[in-house]
Design a protein around this motif. Structure first.
Motif, mmCIF file in Angstrom:
data_model
loop_
_atom_site.group_PDB
_atom_site.id
_atom_site.type_symbol
_atom_site.label_atom_id
_atom_site.label_comp_id
_atom_site.label_asym_id
_atom_site.label_seq_id
_atom_site.Cartn_x
_atom_site.Cartn_y
_atom_site.Cartn_z
ATOM 1 N N LYS A 167 0.833 -1.213 0.000
ATOM 2 C CA LYS A 167 0.000 0.000 0.000
ATOM 3 C C LYS A 167 0.863 1.256 0.000
ATOM 4 C CE LYS A 167 -4.088 -2.098 1.941
ATOM 5 N NZ LYS A 167 -4.935 -2.280 3.113
ATOM 6 N N ASP A 168 1.973 1.224 0.734
ATOM 7 C CA ASP A 168 2.888 2.375 0.737
ATOM 8 C C ASP A 168 3.521 2.548 -0.641
ATOM 9 O OD1 ASP A 168 2.393 2.733 3.462
ATOM 10 O OD2 ASP A 168 4.184 1.605 4.064
ATOM 11 N N ILE A 169 3.956 1.454 -1.252
ATOM 12 C CA ILE A 169 4.571 1.505 -2.585
ATOM 13 C C ILE A 169 3.537 2.009 -3.600
ATOM 14 C CG2 ILE A 169 5.651 0.155 -4.431
ATOM 15 C CD1 ILE A 169 7.455 0.484 -1.964
ATOM 16 N N PHE A 170 2.324 1.474 -3.516
ATOM 17 C CA PHE A 170 1.259 1.922 -4.415
ATOM 18 C C PHE A 170 1.000 3.413 -4.242
ATOM 19 C CE2 PHE A 170 -3.236 3.029 -4.941
ATOM 20 C CZ PHE A 170 -3.350 2.827 -6.302
ATOM 21 N N HIS A 171 0.989 3.875 -2.992
ATOM 22 C CA HIS A 171 0.677 5.276 -2.710
ATOM 23 C C HIS A 171 1.549 6.217 -3.533
ATOM 24 C CE1 HIS A 171 -0.322 8.926 -0.556
ATOM 25 N NE2 HIS A 171 0.969 9.117 -0.338
ATOM 26 N N TYR A 172 2.864 6.001 -3.536
ATOM 27 C CA TYR A 172 3.659 6.982 -4.288
ATOM 28 C C TYR A 172 3.891 6.594 -5.731
ATOM 29 C CZ TYR A 172 7.986 4.501 -2.897
ATOM 30 O OH TYR A 172 8.958 3.573 -2.686
ATOM 31 N N PHE A 173 3.818 5.315 -6.092
ATOM 32 C CA PHE A 173 3.934 4.953 -7.509
ATOM 33 C C PHE A 173 2.640 5.215 -8.280
ATOM 34 C CE2 PHE A 173 7.881 2.667 -6.554
ATOM 35 C CZ PHE A 173 8.627 2.948 -7.693
ATOM 36 N N SER B 206 2.161 5.246 -14.044
ATOM 37 C CA SER B 206 1.578 5.383 -12.709
ATOM 38 C C SER B 206 0.687 4.182 -12.421
ATOM 39 C CB SER B 206 0.778 6.677 -12.607
ATOM 40 O OG SER B 206 1.626 7.792 -12.746
ATOM 41 N N PHE B 207 0.807 3.662 -11.219
ATOM 42 C CA PHE B 207 0.030 2.489 -10.824
ATOM 43 C C PHE B 207 -1.443 2.841 -10.684
ATOM 44 C CE2 PHE B 207 3.665 0.060 -8.464
ATOM 45 C CZ PHE B 207 4.334 -0.081 -9.664
ATOM 46 N N THR B 208 -2.279 1.871 -11.017
ATOM 47 C CA THR B 208 -3.719 2.041 -10.859
ATOM 48 C C THR B 208 -4.302 1.010 -9.896
ATOM 49 O OG1 THR B 208 -4.098 0.651 -12.808
ATOM 50 C CG2 THR B 208 -4.003 3.050 -13.155
ATOM 51 N N SER B 209 -3.468 0.069 -9.423
ATOM 52 C CA SER B 209 -3.941 -0.939 -8.467
ATOM 53 C C SER B 209 -2.802 -1.363 -7.541
ATOM 54 C CB SER B 209 -4.490 -2.172 -9.199
ATOM 55 O OG SER B 209 -3.437 -2.918 -9.766
ATOM 56 N N VAL B 210 -3.183 -1.792 -6.352
ATOM 57 C CA VAL B 210 -2.203 -2.282 -5.374
ATOM 58 C C VAL B 210 -1.502 -3.522 -5.911
ATOM 59 C CG1 VAL B 210 -1.946 -3.216 -3.034
ATOM 60 C CG2 VAL B 210 -3.454 -1.277 -3.429
ATOM 61 N N SER C 95 1.332 8.171 -8.189
ATOM 62 C CA SER C 95 1.418 9.609 -8.422
ATOM 63 C C SER C 95 2.141 9.904 -9.738
ATOM 64 C CB SER C 95 2.183 10.273 -7.265
ATOM 65 O OG SER C 95 2.565 11.580 -7.613
ATOM 66 N N ASP C 96 1.479 10.639 -10.612
ATOM 67 C CA ASP C 96 2.112 11.023 -11.882
ATOM 68 C C ASP C 96 3.371 11.855 -11.644
ATOM 69 O OD1 ASP C 96 0.154 9.724 -13.331
ATOM 70 O OD2 ASP C 96 -1.025 11.532 -13.687
ATOM 71 N N GLU C 97 3.390 12.623 -10.574
ATOM 72 C CA GLU C 97 4.569 13.441 -10.262
ATOM 73 C C GLU C 97 5.773 12.539 -9.948
ATOM 74 O OE1 GLU C 97 5.922 17.162 -7.428
ATOM 75 O OE2 GLU C 97 4.000 16.211 -7.081
ATOM 76 N N VAL C 98 5.549 11.447 -9.236
ATOM 77 C CA VAL C 98 6.633 10.521 -8.899
ATOM 78 C C VAL C 98 7.092 9.750 -10.133
ATOM 79 C CG1 VAL C 98 7.223 8.437 -7.578
ATOM 80 C CG2 VAL C 98 5.990 10.308 -6.477
ATOM 81 N N THR C 99 6.157 9.293 -10.964
ATOM 82 C CA THR C 99 6.519 8.437 -12.104
ATOM 83 C C THR C 99 6.869 9.221 -13.367
ATOM 84 O OG1 THR C 99 4.215 8.158 -12.789
ATOM 85 C CG2 THR C 99 5.120 6.508 -11.257
ATOM 86 N N LYS C 100 6.794 10.534 -13.300
ATOM 87 C CA LYS C 100 7.063 11.361 -14.483
ATOM 88 C C LYS C 100 8.391 10.982 -15.144
ATOM 89 C CE LYS C 100 7.562 16.171 -15.917
ATOM 90 N NZ LYS C 100 7.469 17.570 -15.485
ATOM 91 N N PHE C 101 9.432 10.805 -14.351
ATOM 92 C CA PHE C 101 10.747 10.475 -14.888
ATOM 93 C C PHE C 101 11.149 9.041 -14.553
ATOM 94 C CE2 PHE C 101 11.088 15.164 -14.337
ATOM 95 C CZ PHE C 101 11.250 15.486 -15.675
ATOM 96 N N TYR C 102 10.208 8.240 -14.143
ATOM 97 C CA TYR C 102 10.483 6.854 -13.778
ATOM 98 C C TYR C 102 10.020 5.960 -14.920
ATOM 99 C CZ TYR C 102 11.399 3.265 -10.273
ATOM 100 O OH TYR C 102 11.926 2.221 -9.581
ATOM 101 N N ASP C 103 10.634 4.815 -15.078
ATOM 102 C CA ASP C 103 10.350 3.978 -16.246
ATOM 103 C C ASP C 103 9.149 3.044 -16.067
ATOM 104 O OD1 ASP C 103 11.619 2.290 -14.479
ATOM 105 O OD2 ASP C 103 12.954 1.412 -15.973
#
Length: 180
Positions: free
Chosen positions: A23-29, A42-46, A31-39
């Motif tokens: 749930k913590d990992i889902f919370h920030y992954f 953005s997650f849509t499910s736990v 977020s479009d702001e977090v994944t903007k530069f991540y490969d």
């Protein structure tokens, strides 16, 4: 490594990420702001977080990567992750990666400095690399502040989010770390 190493800093415990952290990992992954530069998108499910945690665990078991959960000493909530991927033991190098939930508080600087120290002293690394999108000025500044040096731009280095992406390569050698 037979056991996942637990590392400490002044404010954090860096520890293995477990399924109960999904749930913590889902919370920030998510977020479009977090994944903007991540490969990743953005997650849509736990369940996506659970799969990612499983991949990180498998890669650790195969000695290909190590990813720590960053937790405040005062609580056990994962507020970010950092670690090494692309771990090439035969070349004594690895790529550093990180995903923060909080910016501007020095959290990633503190955590990454600790894993760099661990990489050079316990994983026999000679070179630590980071690949960053040219527009990701926050990461570029972070890497420069902790001693990594820009080595150049790799044109159309990755294909993700339906486009070719340039990356700036940063690196730190063990001798630079020991004798800045």
């Amino acid at each position: 490594m037979p056991h996942f190493p637990v590392l400490e800093t002044a404010r954090f415990v860096l520890r293995e990420i477990k399924q109960e952290d999904s749930k913590d990992i889902f919370h920030y992954f998510s977020s479009d702001e977090v994944t903007k530069f991540y490969d990743v998108e953005s997650f849509t499910s736990v369940e996506q977080a659970e799969e990612l945690i499983h991949r990180w665990s498998d890669r650790f078991d195969q000695e290909q990567a190590i990813r720590w959960g960053i937790t405040l000493k005062s609580e056990n909530k994962v507020i970010g992750t950092c670690g090494f991927h692309g771990w090439a033991k035969n070349h004594y190098k690895a790529h550093i990666g990180y995903a923060p939930e909080y910016w501007g508080q020095g959290y990633m600087t503190e955590a990454i400095q600790r894993i760099i120290e661990f990489g050079f002293s316990h994983l026999a690394l000679n070179r630590i690399e980071a690949y960053v999108e040219p527009k990701n000025m926050g990461s570029r500044k972070l890497l420069e502040n902790i001693g990594l040096r820009e080595e150049g731009i790799l044109k159309e280095h990755y294909y993700w989010k339906k486009q070719f992406v340039d990356t700036v390569i940063y690196a730190l050698l063990k001798k630079q770390f020991l004798h800045p």
